[in-house]
Design a protein around this motif. Structure first.
Motif: not given
Length: 186
Positions: A39-40, A44, A48, A95, A98, A100-101, A105
């Motif tokens: 999980k971000w 993050e 995003h 879901n 991902w 647009w990551p 981090k």
């Protein structure tokens, strides 16, 4: 503010500022702590938002000459600027983040100030794009989203506001989960 575009742009800015005010009280180390494996983290989540806003703004800017022409041709038709919160729809695909990551981090963290500046700059770019464009053109310039359907450019902005709000709600949930262990031990 008199028009819908200005109202929407004000909401975009207001909710961002409120979220960063909440983060001012948070230990910066917690910003990059993931709530669960896979999980971000809060950082993050925020980055995003910057990434997807930048992508969508550039995508729309490239299409704008065609969108403007469509809006001009349809300019006398009525349009709806409001949009339900698609992130509250049952079965809405949640879901796809991902695609647009985040650039930043836990292994590549930055300060909250950097995150705030980067997201603020992207929101300023969105404002620059929307400002001074006639609403009857924006309201009649249509794009298709496979998960939502046909949207005019005002609704695109509204969906962006809902998207940010969705992530701000997730961030508040992460903060609550991170704070519980400390408050239980007090």
């Amino acid at each position: 503010m008199g028009n819908i575009t200005d109202q929407y742009l004000a909401i975009l800015e207001q909710q961002r500022e409120e979220m960063f005010q909440t983060l001012e009280k948070v230990d910066e180390n917690l910003i990059w702590q993931r709530p669960k494996p896979g999980k971000w983290s809060i950082g993050e989540q925020i980055d995003h938002l910057r990434a997807i806003t930048k992508f969508m703004r550039r995508f729309i800017a490239v299409l704008w000459p065609l969108l403007f022409l469509m809006g001009w041709i349809r300019r006398n038709k009525s349009y709806d600027a409001e949009m339900d919160d698609v992130y509250e729809r049952p079965g809405f695909p949640m879901n796809v983040g991902w695609l647009w990551p985040p650039k930043y981090k836990p292994e590549n963290p930055v300060s909250v100030a950097v995150l705030k500046q980067a997201l603020g700059e992207e929101h300023d770019n969105v404002k620059s794009f929307y400002r001074n464009k006639p609403e009857h053109i924006l309201g009649n310039a249509l794009v298709y989203d496979p998960a939502i359907g046909w949207l005019n450019m005002l609704q695109v902005l509204r969906v962006g506001i809902h998207h940010d709000a969705h992530h701000y709600k997730v961030i508040k949930g992460i903060l609550e989960s991170l704070e519980k262990p400390e408050s239980e031990g007090s």
